[in-house]
Design a protein around this motif. Sequence first.
Motif, short mmCIF file in Angstrom:
data_model
loop_
_atom_site.label_atom_id
_atom_site.label_comp_id
_atom_site.label_asym_id
_atom_site.label_seq_id
_atom_site.Cartn_x
_atom_site.Cartn_y
_atom_site.Cartn_z
N LEU A 222 0.84 -1.19 0.00
CA LEU A 222 0.00 0.00 0.00
C LEU A 222 0.88 1.25 0.00
CD1 LEU A 222 -2.52 -1.06 2.81
CD2 LEU A 222 -2.66 -1.53 0.35
N ALA A 223 0.78 2.01 -1.07
CA ALA A 223 1.56 3.26 -1.14
C ALA A 223 0.69 4.34 -1.77
CB ALA A 223 2.83 3.04 -1.95
N PRO A 224 -0.46 4.61 -1.16
CA PRO A 224 -1.39 5.55 -1.79
C PRO A 224 -1.00 7.00 -1.61
CG PRO A 224 -2.27 4.80 0.32
CD PRO A 224 -0.97 4.06 0.12
N GLY A 225 0.00 7.27 -0.77
CA GLY A 225 0.42 8.67 -0.60
C GLY A 225 -0.49 9.42 0.35
N ALA A 226 -0.32 10.72 0.36
CA ALA A 226 -1.14 11.58 1.22
C ALA A 226 -1.63 12.74 0.38
CB ALA A 226 -0.31 12.08 2.41
N HIS A 227 -2.81 12.59 -0.16
CA HIS A 227 -3.29 13.55 -1.15
C HIS A 227 -4.48 14.37 -0.67
CE1 HIS A 227 -0.89 12.10 -4.67
NE2 HIS A 227 -0.78 11.06 -3.87
N ARG A 228 -4.96 14.11 0.56
CA ARG A 228 -6.16 14.82 1.00
C ARG A 228 -5.76 16.09 1.75
NH1 ARG A 228 -10.16 11.32 4.41
NH2 ARG A 228 -8.68 11.87 6.05
N SER A 229 -6.18 17.23 1.19
CA SER A 229 -5.79 18.50 1.80
C SER A 229 -6.42 18.64 3.18
CB SER A 229 -6.24 19.66 0.92
OG SER A 229 -5.55 19.60 -0.30
N LYS A 230 -5.64 19.20 4.09
CA LYS A 230 -6.14 19.41 5.45
C LYS A 230 -7.02 20.65 5.48
CE LYS A 230 -2.48 17.43 8.26
NZ LYS A 230 -1.30 17.72 9.07
N PRO A 231 -8.05 20.63 6.28
CA PRO A 231 -8.87 21.84 6.41
C PRO A 231 -8.11 22.93 7.16
CG PRO A 231 -9.66 20.11 7.89
CD PRO A 231 -8.53 19.52 7.10
N MET A 232 -8.46 24.17 6.82
CA MET A 232 -7.74 25.30 7.39
C MET A 232 -8.26 25.71 8.76
SD MET A 232 -7.21 27.92 4.28
CE MET A 232 -7.85 29.34 5.08
N GLY A 233 -9.51 25.40 8.99
CA GLY A 233 -10.11 25.81 10.24
C GLY A 233 -10.44 27.30 10.23
N VAL A 234 -11.01 27.74 9.11
CA VAL A 234 -11.32 29.16 9.01
C VAL A 234 -12.81 29.31 8.67
CG1 VAL A 234 -10.59 29.19 6.60
CG2 VAL A 234 -10.65 31.33 7.87
N GLU A 235 -13.36 30.35 9.16
CA GLU A 235 -14.80 30.55 9.00
C GLU A 235 -15.17 30.65 7.52
OE1 GLU A 235 -16.31 33.84 11.30
OE2 GLU A 235 -18.21 33.81 10.18
N GLY A 236 -16.11 29.82 7.09
CA GLY A 236 -16.61 29.88 5.73
C GLY A 236 -15.99 28.86 4.79
N GLU A 237 -14.99 28.12 5.28
CA GLU A 237 -14.30 27.22 4.35
C GLU A 237 -15.17 26.05 3.90
OE1 GLU A 237 -11.05 24.71 5.72
OE2 GLU A 237 -11.50 25.27 7.77
N ASP A 238 -16.20 25.75 4.67
CA ASP A 238 -17.04 24.60 4.34
C ASP A 238 -18.33 25.01 3.64
OD1 ASP A 238 -17.88 25.99 6.51
OD2 ASP A 238 -18.26 24.24 7.79
N LYS A 239 -18.39 26.27 3.15
CA LYS A 239 -19.65 26.76 2.59
C LYS A 239 -19.75 26.57 1.08
CE LYS A 239 -21.60 28.82 6.31
NZ LYS A 239 -20.52 29.04 7.26
N GLY A 240 -18.74 26.06 0.47
CA GLY A 240 -18.80 25.84 -0.98
C GLY A 240 -18.76 27.15 -1.76
N TYR A 241 -18.06 28.14 -1.25
CA TYR A 241 -17.96 29.40 -1.95
C TYR A 241 -17.22 29.24 -3.28
CZ TYR A 241 -19.07 31.67 2.55
OH TYR A 241 -19.64 32.05 3.70
N LYS A 242 -17.65 30.02 -4.25
CA LYS A 242 -16.94 30.01 -5.53
C LYS A 242 -15.62 30.77 -5.36
CE LYS A 242 -17.72 30.83 -10.46
NZ LYS A 242 -16.55 31.67 -10.77
N GLY A 243 -14.54 30.12 -5.69
CA GLY A 243 -13.24 30.77 -5.51
C GLY A 243 -12.49 30.22 -4.29
N PHE A 244 -13.18 29.45 -3.47
CA PHE A 244 -12.47 28.79 -2.38
C PHE A 244 -12.16 27.37 -2.84
CE2 PHE A 244 -11.73 26.34 1.38
CZ PHE A 244 -10.96 27.20 2.16
N LEU A 245 -10.89 27.12 -3.14
CA LEU A 245 -10.53 25.84 -3.77
C LEU A 245 -10.30 24.78 -2.70
CD1 LEU A 245 -8.17 27.07 -6.63
CD2 LEU A 245 -10.65 27.00 -6.52
N PRO A 246 -10.45 23.51 -3.10
CA PRO A 246 -10.38 22.44 -2.09
C PRO A 246 -9.01 22.33 -1.40
CG PRO A 246 -10.89 21.55 -4.27
CD PRO A 246 -10.83 23.04 -4.42
#
Lengths: 673, 872
Positions: free
Chosen positions: A347-371
Amino acid sequence: MAQVVFSTWGREVVDNRNVSGEPQAVSFKLPVAFDGERPLRAFMGWDGIILFDKDVDVPAMTAEYMKRVQTLYCCGKCTPGKKGTKVLTDLLQGVLAGTAKEADLDKVADLTDLLLNCKCTLCQSATVPVLDAVRHYRADFVARLNDRREHTAADEYIHKITAPCMDKCPSHIDIPHYIEAIKNYQFAESLTTIRESMPLPSVCGRVCPHPCETACRRKNVDDSINIMVLKRTASDYEWQHKITPPMQPKPRKSKSIGIVGAGPAGLAAAYYLALEGYPCTIYEALPEGFGGGMIAVGIPAYRMPRNLLQRDIDIIQAMGVEIVYDCRVGKDISLPDLKKKHDAVFLAPGAHRSKPMGVEGEDKGYKGFLPGGIDFLREAYMGRPTGMGKKVCVVGGGNTAIDCVRVALREGAEESVLVYRRSRKEMPADVWEVDGADEEGVKFEFQVLPTKIIVNDKNEVTGVECVRMALGEPDASGRRRPEPMPGSEFIIECDTVIPAIGQDPDLGFIPPDMGIDITKWNTVVTKYVPLKDAAGKDLKDGMGNMLSRSLITDCDGVFAGGDAEIGPLTVVACVGNAHRAATVIQRWLEEGKVYLSSDDIFDDLLTYLGVYDKNEKVAWLDSASRANQKEVHGKQRASLKNYNEVELGFSDSTAQAEADRCLRCYRMAMVTV
Amino acid sequence: MAHTESSENTTATLTIDGRQVTVPEGTTILAAAAELGIKIPTLCWLEKVSTTGACRICVVEVEGVDRPMTACNTPVKAGINVTTTSPRLEQIRRKTMELLLVNHPLDCPVCDAAGECDLQDTCYGLHVDRNEYGADLEATPIRYDWPLIENCTTRCIMCEKCAKVCHEIVGADAIEVKNRGECAIIDTTDGKPLDCDFCGNCVNACPTGTLISKPFKFRGRPWTFTVTPGICAFCSSGCQIEYHSRDGRIERVTSSDVGFNRGNLCINGRFGYSAFNSSGRLTTPLLKHSDDTQQKAGWGQALSAVALKLKEILTASGPNSVAGIGSGRLTNEESYLFQKFLRGAVGTNNIDSEARLGYFPAQVIQHEMLGYSGATYAMDAIEQASAVVVIGADLKGESAGFAYRVIQAATKNNAKLVLATSRATSMNKFANAFLQYRPTSEAWLVAGLNKAILAEGVENKTFIGSNTKEAATLAASVDALSFDQISAVCGVTETELREAARLIVGNGRTAVIYGSEVMRSADSAAAVTATIDLAILTGAVGVDGGGIYPLDEKNNTQGMLDMGVCPEYLPGYHSYVHGAARFNEAWKAAIPTTPGKNLFQIMAGIESGEIKALFVVGSDLLHSLPDRNRVMKALQKLELLVVQDLYLTETARLAHVVLPAATAAEKGGSFTTVDNRVQCFSAAVAPAAEARSDARILTKLHDLVAPVAAIAAASPTDLQHEIATLTGLYNEVCDHEGCRMGRAKNRIGQPALFKAFAPAPLAAHDAGRPFTLQIGPILRHNGSYTTWSENNLAVAGQAYVEICTRDAATAGITTGDSVKITSGIGSITLAARVSDDLQPGLAFVPAHFREARVNQLTTAATGAVAVKLEKA
């Protein structure tokens, strides 16, 4: 608690042989048992001797040490080394055989003096513990040469050749050897040596953070050798001269290995298993042409030209490795099915999942806020819409964040801003990467913490609200903890926010019922050798993992490596780790058991002990300064879609001269068990 | 050596033994000390290779540095204070020598190197007369099983000079350090008996008796030989050598590192001397008797017979019934005398040589386009090139000296190397691009390269704009061809051509080298023209260029042509119209004012009966000309065939009179290499037995046929004065110390002329003869000369036919099988050698071996012929 009986390590004599009362307390970064079982009774090396057991036969150990240096490692390429170690070896053997005279012992110091003139440090450093032994255990030597009785060799010795750079390199590349080859204009031979431990030489010749150079003894004279660019030189020489890679895999075997992920770990494991004749199939989630894992999606082409990455992959495929692209394990094929298909799974799948920033609004699906940063780099690389606008704000201080701001410029951003909560010198990103971004016109906002995403009524990002940070008390990492300054809030106007503060492995493809354990940091748990220090504490590596791991998971036949096992780290760490996995897998397939060899364990022990000593005084004339590769300068290099390589490597003659600076700091360690 | 790529030319001032010296940065302490005349002892240091730092004898003290530093590989630093002698250093050096002598055999009495051993000398110099150290002997094997070279490993001091020379200079990579510790020895990389270039440069570099020349072993102690400087008489690299002779016999050849070629030779230079000692040497004149047997004769008798018969023919049929064939083996003076004899004494311009087969016509074209023949510069300029293009040459096979220069350029000076040949050669490993064209498609390939350079826009616009003429003709020539067309014919893709083009002109200083495949191409005029166009296009022939270099296999072809051994020109390339009067006056003769017959016309003239007498000097026509049977018939028709040569060649066997000549070691004179270096030398030994120098024979004959008082009395100095005055080509004063002659420098300032060319379609594929047989040189021989050398024969004893693995498999042929090769006119049978250097459809036979009679297959000068191959 293991008691040090005698030591000269660190050039400090600790002699507890005949003390009445409290022995002198001293401890070394060594386990009490070499392999978790056999007590480590003595350690002998470039910096002296350490005895934990008073019954160790010191003359026999000393004679054996010298003999191994002379017959196994002395290159024979300088007079004092070739001849001096031979004279010493025969002298010490003469002591054991009782044919030497006491006066011969005095020659040891004389020869040690003469060996200071060696070309490199192997033979020279080997005289250090030998002279210590003869000096401090002289009575034992004298008794031995007057003793005509048969002695049975009771002690067992295990040795390891190393060098500060080699030790520090997680792949343990034989760096002095490949550098010496370049010095001798043997570029192809150099590459052969590199490949013994590094199957992605064009990559690690370019983008490696080169920890080896932080442990280069030449640094104690002037500046480290440019080890990385020398590797690039050897690797470029091959394709620039149309040389067919010389690797010849052994005859094909029947048992096969399934590998999850065509990143550095997966490719490296496949390379070494293929060399041994094992059919390997790599399952890669991305489409053909995008192999390379984090190297491909995380490192932009101006740092790692794609044709050369692809060439390294092509070479591995030419060795018989099959890569199934567009196949995400867990979706297109299940892990249990994969296990059924193959005799072993890595198993060598790597680490590709970006960590959340913990900032207000990051989970709102705003246009321009990239994953995330990695997602942005991947989409840009694959030529797909990234969602990026004209004014880009990247949050983070690592290499990925730097790559994002630089790629943003190349993708047409008018403004590219990097926001980092600490100061410039505390950025985890490599200094040269930060400087590169600077030169290309990236704006930096240091000691700034984003707190809120600002959007307009259409939920489009228009800016980031930030607060300035002041540095407080140092935290666990030793860096001063940044703390928000009340009232310093301000807004950075932008239409794109890219969080690039780190990645985690995505291990969702591992079914819970397979018995594969996962850590709280979301990495795969693997088995290890129980190495403990004198206080009974486990020895751990720099990432907090157990020091000496065999890389098999709790599920029989399933192994793991790379970022998903170590935690997100470097290409070179993944390669070293996967190389070990390949050897362990081979043992498991051939012998039915999983174990680490003494050599593997010794590697880990030395890394734990440390081979490089930044305080060592190295007497040498500092008359040849370090060569640095040329690079393309100016903003133009980051113009729209300009992914041309920025760094230009060495000419062969510059490489040769740079290689000539190497001090060849080989040394041999030996333990008595 | 500057360290960083951007470093400027800065200097450093330092103090050595209390004296200040200023040297360029990067200079070693050793070299800086040498500037001051301070000699630091060394053993492993060899200027021409990278530093080793093995012996540790050259240690010096640098103030402020706690350990002694080795002077040989430590660069200087401004302001340092170096001490080269002190009691401490003396002690280190002496004790290091003592260590070096641990286990060194005390076999100096039988060691070949005794008397010229650096180890001996250094011990002596450092007063090492005892040894405190000892160790058990590790007996390492003596390699008796290598040809030509013996490796007595126990004598080795592990200086690595041999291995470094082998790798860095020769590029053979045959030997390396093997094993560890005290068991470390120099051995072959594969552990098998040595199978390399056999250049012997390792023997030359060995400071002890470890690597020794087998043919020289026990021939005598070094100090008992007379050492005479000479110029190698084999290929056209013109290497400076030293003949070691005793009792009138050459026993070995060495070369000094301080010479032009830095002591580097090839197998021919180093070991080819055994051709001089061959039992096949002619020792007395021979006269053919009425029973067709050749009988020994005295010189007077033989020369009178020649003169008598010649006069008889002259009287009966006139001077145009006589012709002469000269040789690139003769000295300039001898070639001059040869043509003077034919033109001045006999009265004919029917004079030519084997150069007609390729080199001369190529030089005529080159002269027309550039204004000079031969190379632009002396060959060492190649080392400074930024790109080197080699077209149609197995570089080591044709001229190893050029190969060594190219290796230096490519490996040490970062030059890009483009090789265009039909066969992969030993130079391939240095190449950045290898354009393997279909046999005989040379003109197409070079056309393609020119086209690619223009297409990539990487031509040297400055040079073209300022100092060339008719650039449009080249553009028109390549515009007439499409890349598709070119690729279809020569088999090299547009991508490959463009990639090569970008390498060639990357940063300016291009050198172009062209060899026999171009000059002897089936379409040689187009191939040569296109090649010279390439040299103009890239600025190679401009003042800032790397130069153009035509190759020739023989040592003095260029000199021979300069001396007028061709029917078109008088010495110095003077036309008859322009120069005849002046020569007539000087020679007191009446030279015909029209050009004579060339080689092919001479052969036709013999067949037609027009030519009745042929005087052949140093040329085995039966071996070197195409269509052997035709040549045989023609020569048998002659009323008088005089052959003047070293050996009883098959041509000589047909001669009415055979005159034994002297080797290059047995005479003095000068040679002119293809790169226009004129080098003088004097005789090392007297001619063997009754043999005489060509000059002496020709002078005598001249006297007998047309007595001219001046010629008999002419001293070598007078002769050289005459040559210089009449040719206008050779200066009387040469740059080289000890030389009396030199060639006027090429006028590279004059505008170069582009010339149009149109490659001809390749010969139609003949299903009955599907293979192209290429006949060419190999590394281990030079011409047919070395097939008289037992040393060369020891490592390359006979001809073979080389084919590629795929063709071999198809035909069921394996290495060693007898293969019958049939062309349109004949067939021969040779042993097969299967190799991956060849492309499918190509077969190769070395041109050197007389017994192979490969010219039974050929009809034209071209080195390629269509053949059928079958297992015999």
